[in-house]
Write an enzyme that holds these catalytic residues in place. Structure first.
Site, PDB file in Angstrom:
ATOM      1  N   ALA A  69      77.428 -22.962  42.482  1.00 27.74           N
ATOM      2  CA  ALA A  69      76.330 -23.813  42.908  1.00 27.74           C
ATOM      3  C   ALA A  69      75.347 -22.930  43.664  1.00 27.74           C
ATOM      4  CB  ALA A  69      76.861 -24.917  43.819  1.00 27.74           C
TER       5      ALA A  69
ATOM      6  N   GLY B 257      81.172 -23.344  41.311  1.00 35.34           N
ATOM      7  CA  GLY B 257      80.584 -24.285  40.360  1.00 35.34           C
ATOM      8  C   GLY B 257      80.452 -23.684  38.965  1.00 35.34           C
TER       9      GLY B 257
ATOM     10  N   GLU C  64      83.784 -24.136  37.505  1.00 33.41           N
ATOM     11  CA  GLU C  64      83.932 -25.589  37.295  1.00 33.41           C
ATOM     12  C   GLU C  64      83.171 -26.035  36.044  1.00 33.41           C
ATOM     13  OE1 GLU C  64      82.761 -26.311  41.477  1.00 33.41           O
ATOM     14  OE2 GLU C  64      84.494 -27.656  41.539  1.00 33.41           O
TER      15      GLU C  64
ATOM     16  N   GLU D 204      85.100 -20.951  46.940  1.00 33.82           N
ATOM     17  CA  GLU D 204      84.513 -21.864  47.931  1.00 33.82           C
ATOM     18  C   GLU D 204      85.182 -21.761  49.294  1.00 33.82           C
ATOM     19  OE1 GLU D 204      84.975 -22.546  44.798  1.00 33.82           O
ATOM     20  OE2 GLU D 204      83.411 -23.862  44.009  1.00 33.82           O
TER      21      GLU D 204
HETATM   22  N1  3HC Z   1      73.792 -19.319  45.431  1.00 36.71           N
HETATM   23  C1  3HC Z   1      72.630 -18.798  45.843  1.00 36.71           C
HETATM   24  N2  3HC Z   1      72.370 -17.475  45.886  1.00 36.71           N
HETATM   25  C2  3HC Z   1      73.351 -16.646  45.507  1.00 36.71           C
HETATM   26  C3  3HC Z   1      74.604 -17.114  45.083  1.00 36.71           C
HETATM   27  C4  3HC Z   1      74.805 -18.524  45.042  1.00 36.71           C
HETATM   28  N3  3HC Z   1      75.955 -19.063  44.642  1.00 36.71           N
HETATM   29  N4  3HC Z   1      75.369 -16.065  44.772  1.00 36.71           N
HETATM   30  C5  3HC Z   1      74.631 -14.980  44.993  1.00 36.71           C
HETATM   31  N5  3HC Z   1      73.406 -15.318  45.431  1.00 36.71           N
HETATM   32  C6  3HC Z   1      72.291 -14.426  45.740  1.00 36.71           C
HETATM   33  C7  3HC Z   1      72.587 -13.524  46.935  1.00 36.71           C
HETATM   34  O1  3HC Z   1      72.268 -14.166  48.146  1.00 36.71           O
HETATM   35  C8  3HC Z   1      71.696 -12.348  46.645  1.00 36.71           C
HETATM   36  O2  3HC Z   1      70.397 -12.716  47.013  1.00 36.71           O
HETATM   37  P1  3HC Z   1      69.376 -11.592  47.571  1.00 36.71           P
HETATM   38  O3  3HC Z   1      69.275 -10.560  46.492  1.00 36.71           O
HETATM   39  O4  3HC Z   1      68.137 -12.359  47.831  1.00 36.71           O
HETATM   40  O5  3HC Z   1      70.036 -11.063  48.819  1.00 36.71           O
HETATM   41  C9  3HC Z   1      71.713 -12.253  45.125  1.00 36.71           C
HETATM   42  O6  3HC Z   1      72.150 -13.540  44.651  1.00 36.71           O
HETATM   43  C10 3HC Z   1      72.650 -11.207  44.589  1.00 36.71           C
HETATM   44  O7  3HC Z   1      73.916 -11.397  45.191  1.00 36.71           O
HETATM   45  P2  3HC Z   1      74.826 -10.151  45.638  1.00 36.71           P
HETATM   46  O8  3HC Z   1      74.015  -9.185  46.416  1.00 36.71           O
HETATM   47  O9  3HC Z   1      76.035 -10.728  46.269  1.00 36.71           O
HETATM   48  O10 3HC Z   1      75.164  -9.506  44.216  1.00 36.71           O
HETATM   49  P3  3HC Z   1      76.505  -8.824  43.716  1.00 36.71           P
HETATM   50  O11 3HC Z   1      76.225  -8.373  42.348  1.00 36.71           O
HETATM   51  O12 3HC Z   1      76.990  -7.861  44.741  1.00 36.71           O
HETATM   52  O13 3HC Z   1      77.586 -10.011  43.657  1.00 36.71           O
HETATM   53  C11 3HC Z   1      78.423 -12.189  43.095  1.00 36.71           C
HETATM   54  C12 3HC Z   1      77.425 -11.056  42.754  1.00 36.71           C
HETATM   55  C13 3HC Z   1      79.857 -11.698  42.907  1.00 36.71           C
HETATM   56  C14 3HC Z   1      78.132 -13.347  42.210  1.00 36.71           C
HETATM   57  C15 3HC Z   1      78.232 -12.557  44.585  1.00 36.71           C
HETATM   58  O14 3HC Z   1      76.865 -12.814  44.809  1.00 36.71           O
HETATM   59  C16 3HC Z   1      78.984 -13.789  45.035  1.00 36.71           C
HETATM   60  O15 3HC Z   1      80.153 -13.700  45.335  1.00 36.71           O
HETATM   61  N6  3HC Z   1      78.282 -14.927  45.114  1.00 36.71           N
HETATM   62  C17 3HC Z   1      78.836 -16.155  45.660  1.00 36.71           C
HETATM   63  C18 3HC Z   1      79.769 -16.827  44.700  1.00 36.71           C
HETATM   64  C19 3HC Z   1      80.245 -18.108  45.292  1.00 36.71           C
HETATM   65  O16 3HC Z   1      80.665 -18.190  46.422  1.00 36.71           O
HETATM   66  N7  3HC Z   1      80.180 -19.178  44.499  1.00 36.71           N
HETATM   67  C20 3HC Z   1      80.582 -20.469  44.932  1.00 36.71           C
HETATM   68  C21 3HC Z   1      79.388 -21.188  45.478  1.00 36.71           C
HETATM   69  S1  3HC Z   1      79.799 -22.727  46.226  1.00 36.71           S
HETATM   70  C22 3HC Z   1      80.018 -23.761  44.927  1.00 36.71           C
HETATM   71  O17 3HC Z   1      79.924 -23.373  43.799  1.00 36.71           O
HETATM   72  C23 3HC Z   1      80.304 -25.183  45.297  1.00 36.71           C
HETATM   73  C24 3HC Z   1      80.759 -25.985  44.114  1.00 36.71           C
HETATM   74  O18 3HC Z   1      82.140 -26.063  44.099  1.00 36.71           O
HETATM   75  C25 3HC Z   1      80.200 -27.376  44.150  1.00 36.71           C
END
Ligand code: 3HC
Length: 687
Positions: free
Chosen positions: A65, A104, A107, A127
């Protein structure tokens, strides 16, 4: 970017391919959800379409998400509604996964009827690391596909699994060739259609292996690891619900739990750290295209615990290291420790046996500084003494090639004074690693007054290469982390003279969520750091204990007594020493409650953080939080000291500091910045 550009729909011989292109990580933002809804409706309506492939462009499948939308009003369609629509599709939907299918994103893959992934793909529900649980059906569908035990592990660890493991577990249905995902997914879709395979909906499957013992034993085994965190227990409850409730009821429960966590302070803190860590890498005023100096060879001076740990970071990243010691024996010991550490990692399955040899082959142990002549970066990790460091930097300046970066691992000393011992202060920088340096994620990058932008940019890039979270600090005594730590140290020492015992202070700090209290840390590090028998005057508790040869865990006793398994118990002898010292200093001891201990240890740190910010030593308050979470074990669910200050309210922090200042003096006087923000009803987050 317009919706049309984000989502495209093409039809390839009866198979619709819905392609998503929303850089950087294809997060499921409003625009993506809306575009997908439309594309799926179109594909459903097209009679020529028999199956649908969902695929992403760029570096990854959906990374989750869009976290930046959390806390803002939800714009329809919600992810839950979109996913229900995809799961209910009248035609087979196949997810084609590359990169990281996270949160997400996974998911979304779970509602597809089949999943195909390239071998390098990683799938996970991270998450929990954001203080959440999967809120779009992940906790209800994942256990139905891979069983309760593995699902429990995945949702509570947040760690992704590789495609091969996912295939074995039944999470994906087929591995695709590394360079042929689209074609493989289309071929798979055709196979489904021609074999008339059913639309396999995760929601219709039973949950295997969900016994009551599984959950009770899991809770017991992980209790220590999950201490203080709200999200892991909530994740466990949601997986339990997947087996005990009908699917739709489980979904309702998951949603309610998700909303509760999302609205809570822990998740807010963990999301804060997620963005803060990424922000910390951005240096204000530094051009994105600032020159990066090539670093192909690294030199490390000192093969002790610190030097060895520092060297391991580079070896593990495939960068050759020349390590220098003064005596053969110390050098041999250092090299043996590095090997032993790698072998232990291999035993635990973290690296392969081949990697141990490959890493060691990159290590060049020497006794001669001259061997550093060809290095692009040299990091010294020698004794904390200005004369020693200045002398060393003077020598390095003549030995190292022009353009080579000279770095100090000093944790307190004035970097500018060290740099002044060279003819190239622009190439001098501080790289402050935290012990154990091969494990701790934090790297304080200290910019001197003359440090060149290219040197700073190179250090930040290198930090990423070796897997560190880098935070830039200006020059001051102790930089960001240790300067604030000194505040806590001082108050802890005073509190035990005024009436508390070391174990009282340690318990309060531990219960707050830190891994150890200040006196446990002292015992671990050794009380005799900077102490000598000759100069000891028995004037502090620490000196008294050292004189009694209670120098910490290594001597079997310090503030605590230790048994043969290094288990601590409060020491009556130490209690006696403390009481005597209070009497000697004419301090009338009194009962001190836990609240006072916590406030006096933590609020001066927040105050010091405000000064560090005001002086421009740190760029942002969130950088300070990143330092404390990654370098000192500050509980991530409290988001670092600055966010903690905002959470309890800066007006409250200021008032309590003023109260303590009226009793204990100027050390507690609230800083100008803290007062200003408190007066304006603001927090550090508003800066
Ligand atoms: N939402 C919004 N922005 C995100 C994001 C997300 N889920 N994931 C990454 N970004 C953004 C980062 O903030 C960063 O932004 P910036 O360049 O402006 O600083 C950019 O994307 C690149 O991210 P990284 O620097 O972390 O890039 P990497 O290549 O090192 O890593 C990744 C990529 C492994 C995808 C890492 O970004 C990551 O772990 N992201 C989070 C994944 C996550 O936690 N997903 C679950 C979200 S909660 C959810 O899904 C709820 C659902 O269950 C309803």
């Amino acid at each position: 970017m317009s919706e049309q550009n984000i989502i495209s729909l093409t039809v390839d011989g009866g198979v619709a391919v819905i392609r998503v292109n929303s850089p950087p990580v294809n997060a499921l933002s409003f625009a993506v959800r809306q575009g997908l809804w439309q594309a799926f409706e179109n594909a459903f309506a097209d009679d020529g379409v028999e199956a649908i492939v969902l695929i992403c462009e760029g570096r990854t499948f959906f990374a989750g998400a869009d976290i930046s939308e959390f806390g803002k009003p939800m714009q329809e369609p919600s992810l839950v509604d979109l996913l229900a629509m995809i799961e209910g599709a009248p035609k087979a939907v196949i997810a084609a996964i590359h990169g990281t299918a996270l949160g997400g994103g996974l998911e979304t893959a779970l509602v597809c009827h089949y999943r195909v992934a390239v071998p390098s793909a990683k799938l996970g529900l991270p998450e929990v690391k954001l203080g959440l649980l999967p809120g779009a059906g992940g906790t209800q569908r994942l256990p139905r596909l891979i069983g309760a035990a593995m699902a429990l592990e995945m949702v509570t660890s947040g760690s992704p699994i590789g495609a091969k493991t996912a295939l074995d577990a039944g999470l994906i249905d087929e591995l695709a060739p590394a360079n042929g995902l689209r074609e493989a997914a289309i071929a798979f879709a055709r196979k489904i259609v021609s074999e008339k395979r059913p639309l396999r909906r995760a929601r219709d499957l039973p949950v295997e292996g969900a016994t009551p013992e599984l959950f009770s034993e899991f809770r017991k085994a992980k209790a220590r690891k999950f201490r203080g965190f709200a999200a892991p227990e909530t994740n466990i409850q949601a997986i339990e619900a997947a087996s005990s409730l009908p699917f739709d009821e489980g979904m309702k429960l998951e949603r309610r739990l998700f909303e509760e966590l999302r609205a809570g302070t822990q998740s807010k803190a963990q999301r804060h750290i997620f963005f803060a860590e990424r922000e910390a890498g951005k240096i204000p005023g530094l051009q994105r295209d600032a020159e990066i100096r090539p670093v192909g060879k690294v030199g490390v001076i000192g093969a002790g615990t610190m030097g060895g740990g520092i060297a391991m970071n580079f070896l593990s990243a495939g960068i050759p290291v020349t390590i220098v010691e003064m005596q053969q024996e110390a050098l041999d010991r250092g090299v043996a420790t590095i090997r032993k550490n790698y072998e232990n990692s291999a035993k635990r399955g973290r690296i392969t046996a081949e990697a141990v040899d490959a890493n060691m082959a990159l290590l060049n142990p020497v006794l001669d500084l001259e061997a550093l002549a060809g290095c692009d970066l040299v990091i010294e990790a020698v004794y904390e003494n200005m004369d020693v460091k200045r002398d060393l930097f003077g020598k390095l300046d003549t030995i190292c090639k022009p353009g080579a970066i000279l770095a100090s691992n000093t944790s307190y000393l004035d970097l500018d004074e060290i740099a002044a011992a060279t003819s190239r202060p622009e190439s001098v920088i501080g790289l402050h690693f935290f012990s154990p340096a091969n494990v701790m994620r934090l790297l304080e990058v200290v910019r001197g007054a003359k440090t060149d932008a290219s040197v700073l940019a190179t250090a930040m890039k290198l930090a990423k290469t070796i897997g560190k979270v880098a935070v830039v600090s200006g020059v001051c005594h102790g930089f960001i982390g240790n300067r604030m730590l000194a505040q806590r140290r001082r108050e802890a020492d005073r509190l035990i003279l005024e009436g508390a015992m070391p174990w009282d202070v340690d318990r309060v700090i531990y219960d707050f969520g830190m891994p150890m209290g200040p006196f446990q840390i002292s015992d671990l590090a050794g009380l005799d750091l900077g102490w000598s028998k000759e100069s000891s005057k028995g004037e502090t508790i620490r000196e008294r204990l050292c004189e009694m040869d209670r120098r910490g865990q290594k001597t079997g006793a310090g503030f605590y007594d230790y048994d043969e398994k290094r288990r601590p118990t409060p020491s009556p002898l130490v209690e006696q020493v403390i009481l005597e010292m209070s009497a000697r200093q004419s301090i009338e001891r009194r009962a001190i409650d836990d609240e006072e201990i916590l406030e006096r240890c933590v609020y001066p740190m927040i105050n010091e953080g405000a000064k560090i910010l005001d002086e421009g030593i740190a760029f942002r308050a969130s950088d300070i939080d990143v330092v404390w979470v990654n370098g000192y074990g500050w509980p991530v669910y409290r988001g670092g000291p600055m966010l903690y200050g905002d959470t309890v309210g800066l007006a409250h922090v200021r008032d309590r500091l003023s109260h303590y200042a009226s009793i204990h003096g100027a050390d507690f006087l609230p800083s100008e910045l803290l007062c200003r923000l408190a007066d304006e009803g603001k927090g550090f987050g508003n800066l």
